[in-house]
Design a protein around this motif. Structure first.
Motif, PDB file in Angstrom:
ATOM      1  N   ASP A 120       0.830  -1.204   0.000  1.00  0.00           N
ATOM      2  CA  ASP A 120       0.000   0.000   0.000  1.00  0.00           C
ATOM      3  C   ASP A 120       0.865   1.256   0.000  1.00  0.00           C
ATOM      4  O   ASP A 120       0.553   2.233  -0.688  1.00  0.00           O
ATOM      5  CB  ASP A 120      -0.909  -0.020   1.226  1.00  0.00           C
ATOM      6  N   ARG A 121       1.965   1.221   0.744  1.00  0.00           N
ATOM      7  CA  ARG A 121       2.855   2.384   0.834  1.00  0.00           C
ATOM      8  C   ARG A 121       3.454   2.729  -0.524  1.00  0.00           C
ATOM      9  O   ARG A 121       3.731   3.887  -0.812  1.00  0.00           O
ATOM     10  CB  ARG A 121       3.975   2.084   1.844  1.00  0.00           C
ATOM     11  N   LEU A 122       3.668   1.729  -1.356  1.00  0.00           N
ATOM     12  CA  LEU A 122       4.268   1.937  -2.673  1.00  0.00           C
ATOM     13  C   LEU A 122       3.241   1.950  -3.795  1.00  0.00           C
ATOM     14  O   LEU A 122       3.599   1.909  -4.970  1.00  0.00           O
ATOM     15  CB  LEU A 122       5.309   0.847  -2.953  1.00  0.00           C
ATOM     16  N   GLY A 123       1.948   2.043  -3.466  1.00  0.00           N
ATOM     17  CA  GLY A 123       0.907   2.091  -4.476  1.00  0.00           C
ATOM     18  C   GLY A 123       0.772   0.810  -5.266  1.00  0.00           C
ATOM     19  O   GLY A 123       0.414   0.834  -6.452  1.00  0.00           O
ATOM     20  N   MET A 124       1.019  -0.339  -4.620  1.00  0.00           N
ATOM     21  CA  MET A 124       1.006  -1.630  -5.310  1.00  0.00           C
ATOM     22  C   MET A 124      -0.061  -2.591  -4.781  1.00  0.00           C
ATOM     23  O   MET A 124      -0.082  -3.759  -5.153  1.00  0.00           O
ATOM     24  CB  MET A 124       2.391  -2.286  -5.171  1.00  0.00           C
ATOM     25  N   ALA A 125      -0.928  -2.123  -3.903  1.00  0.00           N
ATOM     26  CA  ALA A 125      -1.894  -3.017  -3.251  1.00  0.00           C
ATOM     27  C   ALA A 125      -2.771  -3.748  -4.261  1.00  0.00           C
ATOM     28  O   ALA A 125      -3.066  -4.944  -4.090  1.00  0.00           O
ATOM     29  CB  ALA A 125      -2.754  -2.221  -2.275  1.00  0.00           C
ATOM     30  N   GLU A 126      -3.196  -3.065  -5.324  1.00  0.00           N
ATOM     31  CA  GLU A 126      -4.116  -3.682  -6.276  1.00  0.00           C
ATOM     32  C   GLU A 126      -3.430  -4.730  -7.156  1.00  0.00           C
ATOM     33  O   GLU A 126      -4.088  -5.475  -7.880  1.00  0.00           O
ATOM     34  CB  GLU A 126      -4.751  -2.603  -7.164  1.00  0.00           C
ATOM     35  N   ARG A 127      -2.107  -4.820  -7.076  1.00  0.00           N
ATOM     36  CA  ARG A 127      -1.370  -5.781  -7.898  1.00  0.00           C
ATOM     37  C   ARG A 127      -0.870  -6.979  -7.090  1.00  0.00           C
ATOM     38  O   ARG A 127      -0.078  -7.780  -7.591  1.00  0.00           O
ATOM     39  CB  ARG A 127      -0.192  -5.087  -8.583  1.00  0.00           C
TER      40      ARG A 127
END
Length: 238
Positions: A120-127
């Motif tokens: 989530d911190r790196l904007g990768m949660a949806e992947r």
């Protein structure tokens, strides 16, 4: 207390001096760019910081721990992103992080929570459910940075992390790591040969032929044109 302190580090490769009494410190919450052309000694310094080999002379302190005297404590305070990718491309993003969490001794709900928070911190949660092989270069790098943050280190080392990426991906990753330094209070050492990855208010250390040529705020070192100043100091090709 400095997050990272490098004092008089010297190292030779045979008859060649790769690092010559390199000294600088980086405070918590600061993004420090280690800028130098190829062959400047950046990767040699990273090898010493990660204990791949020991220097001929000098001292390294990580979050207050002497790297030579207390290596396990010092290394546990570091997160590292190497220049070469070390992902398992056959696993999903989530499974890659959980595997790495297990290496740090985390399992079950704790590992799941840490992996989710880092993504989530790196904007990768949806992947999280995608295979690493399906990601583009920029997202793979974000994933490696997320993985390096799983154990909540004090110091984050990144060795040429944007090599081979397009300009937009490079800018996005650089912005993410700047935010980590500011918002999470991380000590960041970012090795690069690309001047456009350095912001005027960054801490800047210019390394060339194993020696520190400049150390201070980037805007003060480079003035209105850091690129021209860097080329003048190192003689590097534009």
């Amino acid at each position: 207390m400095a997050g990272l302190a490098i004092e008089g580090v010297t190292h030779d490769w045979g008859a060649k001096r790769a690092l010559d009494a390199v000294s600088f410190t980086v405070e918590p919450g600061r993004f420090c760019a280690l800028l130098g052309p190829n062959g400047a000694g950046k990767s040699t310094l990273f090898g010493i910081l990660t204990r791949l080999f020991s220097p001929r002379a000098g001292r390294v302190t990580v979050a207050g721990f002497d790297l030579a005297r207390a290596p396990r404590a010092a290394l546990s305070r570091m997160g590292v992103v190497f220049q070469a990718s070390t992902l398992d491309l056959d696993l999903t993003v989530r499974r890659n992080l959980l595997y790495f969490a297990a290496l740090h001794g985390f399992s079950g709900r704790e590992a799941e929570m840490r992996a989710a928070a880092a993504l989530d911190r790196l904007g990768m949660a949806e992947r999280a459910g995608e295979r690493a092989a399906a990601l583009n270069g920029g997202h793979r790098r974000r994933m490696e940075i997320a993985r390096a943050l799983l154990h909540r280190p004090d110091v984050l080392l990144l060795d040429e992390p944007t090599v081979g990426l397009d300009a937009a991906s490079r800018a996005a990753i650089t912005a993410h790591v700047h935010r980590l330094a500011i918002e999470d209070g991380l000590t960041v050492l970012w090795a690069t040969h690309l001047v456009d990855e350095v912001r005027p208010d960054d801490r800047l250390v210019v390394l060339h032929r194993g020696r520190v040529l400049a150390d201070g705020e980037a805007g003060a070192i480079g003035g209105a044109d850091l690129t021209r100043r860097f080329l003048a100091m190192t003689g590097a090709a534009p």
